[in-house]
Design an enzyme around this catalytic site. Structure first.
Site, short mmCIF file in Angstrom:
data_model
loop_
_atom_site.label_atom_id
_atom_site.label_comp_id
_atom_site.label_asym_id
_atom_site.label_seq_id
_atom_site.Cartn_x
_atom_site.Cartn_y
_atom_site.Cartn_z
N GLU A 49 1.44 -1.06 -0.11
CA GLU A 49 -0.14 0.21 0.36
C GLU A 49 0.93 0.77 0.14
O GLU A 49 2.39 0.94 0.06
CB GLU A 49 -1.07 0.02 1.51
CG GLU A 49 -1.99 -1.23 0.98
CD GLU A 49 -3.24 -0.96 1.97
OE1 GLU A 49 -3.45 -0.50 2.82
OE2 GLU A 49 -3.37 -1.90 2.38
N ARG A 73 -0.44 8.63 2.65
CA ARG A 73 -1.93 8.75 2.30
C ARG A 73 -2.49 10.26 2.19
O ARG A 73 -2.49 10.97 1.29
CB ARG A 73 -2.48 8.44 3.46
CG ARG A 73 -3.87 7.26 2.94
CD ARG A 73 -4.05 6.72 4.31
NE ARG A 73 -4.01 5.43 4.24
CZ ARG A 73 -4.67 4.50 5.10
NH1 ARG A 73 -5.43 4.49 5.77
NH2 ARG A 73 -4.59 2.88 5.31
N HIS A 129 -8.83 9.71 3.83
CA HIS A 129 -8.41 8.30 3.39
C HIS A 129 -8.75 8.86 1.46
O HIS A 129 -9.78 9.15 1.64
CB HIS A 129 -9.21 6.88 3.71
CG HIS A 129 -8.62 6.02 2.88
ND1 HIS A 129 -8.62 5.55 1.52
CD2 HIS A 129 -7.71 4.98 3.06
CE1 HIS A 129 -8.22 4.37 1.54
NE2 HIS A 129 -8.08 3.71 2.00
N HIS A 140 -11.39 8.93 7.92
CA HIS A 140 -11.17 8.01 8.07
C HIS A 140 -10.28 7.13 9.44
O HIS A 140 -10.60 6.47 10.03
CB HIS A 140 -9.94 7.38 6.89
CG HIS A 140 -9.56 5.63 6.48
ND1 HIS A 140 -10.96 4.96 7.08
CD2 HIS A 140 -8.30 5.11 6.59
CE1 HIS A 140 -9.79 3.79 6.72
NE2 HIS A 140 -8.61 3.72 6.75
N ARG A 178 -0.77 8.49 9.67
CA ARG A 178 -0.40 6.79 9.64
C ARG A 178 -0.09 5.96 8.41
O ARG A 178 -0.88 6.11 6.75
CB ARG A 178 -1.65 6.25 10.25
CG ARG A 178 -1.49 4.72 10.93
CD ARG A 178 -2.86 3.88 11.35
NE ARG A 178 -4.07 3.85 10.41
CZ ARG A 178 -4.41 3.29 9.61
NH1 ARG A 178 -3.85 2.51 8.81
NH2 ARG A 178 -5.83 3.69 8.86
C1 SIN Z 1 -7.83 0.27 3.25
O1 SIN Z 1 -7.50 -1.01 3.18
O2 SIN Z 1 -7.00 1.23 2.23
C2 SIN Z 1 -7.36 0.54 4.76
C3 SIN Z 1 -6.08 0.41 5.35
C4 SIN Z 1 -5.84 1.74 6.58
O3 SIN Z 1 -6.96 1.48 6.37
O4 SIN Z 1 -5.05 1.34 6.14
#
Ligand code: SIN
Length: 431
Positions: free
Chosen positions: A111, A266, A225, A327, A362
């Site tokens: 990610e 993010r 998010h 988020h 985060r």
């Molecule tokens: C996501 O699946 O994008 C959320 C994961 C997260 O909030 O760390």
């Protein structure tokens, strides 16, 4: 009604459940949910759980967490998070959680802002898979009593010592007295118009902590998010997991052009999307996986595929309209490395706690991990100390108007957010 127990845990996300499972079996535990056991942000978590893959990966995982957090993190907490990640993932496997594998070997996804693939997952509903396994174990434990639809309205405390909580259930007051109390009440997304969180999450634990003079920290650190589904019919914004971008999804503006590196941290991706929204006057951008193999997409992301299809979007062909949404809350009740708060016999774990691991932004998939690592530490500390705790039970205050008390708790958080983040005032439901 008055009830007594050894350990009171408020909240049933990963941190609350895992605390309960790591406590001694000779302790009488009460686990309280504001709504249903499964109405938690954990249950909604899609992407997965970040972990160091092996000992060599620990320094890289630490650096990625610090970089995403803009180096505002508490370094000791980040060291603990990364170093204890592997043991806690192994413990989840022992508890029966099934993460995706290929030929028996764990699969790791990527990610934003991770320098390598290090996220274990169960398709695109990791949180549900984890929570279901933990709840199954909890239900078999004779020493754990679960109360649902029971709302925390205050702590029972005197001389900076906690001896339980005041709750309301069916408009009646329940006083639960405990030697140790653990707040695991989750985040504050329920206060925002646009949030991926459960609507019920209005910061109850944080409010009662503030009311009772417990030290709190970094209340302005609120994460948006980048990719929540843009769908103005929904009450809660459905998340389009960052793991799609980890597996190759691209972001496009309203002209169909790429405008950002999809795997930046993010906060940076959200900022670029806001810029694009402002520039084009279109209230969303698009995420696309249409270039990926159809059966791979349907098998790897079944929940997102079916939820979008319900709304008329076939993600194997269509662009997905997305925009940022509240988020995660990185601030919270200030805790030490064993999750102890500034009040005696009171712990805080999960999103309501501020361990300092996240800095002001985060790193993706570090929230479930934080919930695991620091709730296990809380349980271990309680296991050691509880025998020496004695409580003097007294009659706590009587609450005559529960709706007013709940509203007062909401107001406490709203005022704090307005003080720290005036820029977000229009995002709030209550002001
Ligand atoms: C996501 O699946 O994008 C959320 C994961 C997260 O909030 O760390």
């Amino acid at each position: 009604m008055n009830i007594e127990c050894d350990v009171l845990i408020v909240g049933t996300g990963i941190a609350g459940l895992y605390t309960a499972l790591n406590l001694r079996e000779d302790l009488k535990i009460i686990l309280v949910s504001k709504s249903k056991l499964t109405d938690t942000n954990t249950y909604l978590a899609q992407g997965g759980i970040a972990t160091a893959k092996n000992v060599d990966d620990i320094p890289f995982f630490i650096e990625d967490t610090l970089r995403a957090g803009n180096y505002k993190n508490k370094i000791e907490a980040v060291n603990v998070l990364a170093t204890e990640s592997i043991d806690n993932i192994n413990k989840l496997l022992q508890l029966g959680v099934e993460f995706d594998r290929s030929c028996g070997v764990l699969l790791y996804t990527k990610e934003g802002a991770h320098s390598t693939n290090r996220i274990v997952h169960h398709k695109d509903y990791t949180g549900k898979a984890v929570a279901d396994s933990l709840i199954n174990k909890i239900k078999k434990k004779k020493n754990i009593n679960v109360f649902e639809e029971t709302v925390l309205v205050d702590l029972i405390a005197s001389d900076n010592k906690c001896i339980g909580g005041i709750f309301t259930k069916e408009n009646k007051q329940i006083n639960i007295f405990s030697k140790e109390t653990v707040l695991a009440t989750g985040g504050i997304g329920g206060l925002f118009k646009n949030s991926t969180n459960q609507r019920t999450l209005t910061g109850d634990g944080l409010a009662v902590a503030i009311k009772n003079g417990v030290r709190v920290k970094d209340l302005g650190y609120i994460q948006f998010h980048p990719t929540a589904l843009y769908d103005n019919k929904d009450d809660r914004r459905f998340l389009i997991s960052e793991s799609l971008r980890g597996e190759g999804a691209i972001l496009l503006n309203s002209k169909g052009e790429r405008f950002v590196d999809e795997l930046l941290p993010r906060d940076e991706v959200s900022a670029k999307i806001y810029d694009e929204i402002k520039k084009t006057n279109v209230p969303h951008v698009y995420l696309s996986v249409a270039h990926l193999n159809d059966s791979y997409v349907k098998n790897r992301f079944p929940k997102i595929y079916s939820e979008c299809l319900k709304r008329g979007i076939d993600i194997t062909k269509d662009y997905i309209p997305v925009a940022p949404a509240q988020h995660y809350f990185m601030g919270g009740i200030d805790v030490d490395l064993n999750s102890k708060t500034s009040m005696k016999n009171l712990y805080a774990v999960g999103e309501v706690a501020c361990t300092g691991v996240h800095g002001d932004n985060r790193l993706a998939s570090n929230s479930l991990l934080e919930g695991l690592v620091f709730s296990k530490r809380a349980a271990e500390s309680i296991n050691k100390e509880i025998n020496s705790i004695e409580i003097n039970i007294f009659n706590p205050k009587i609450i005559y108007d529960f709706e007013k008390a709940k509203r007062e708790n909401i107001n406490i958080i709203v005022e704090e957010i307005k003080k720290k983040r005036w820029d977000l005032k229009d995002e709030l439901i209550y002001y």
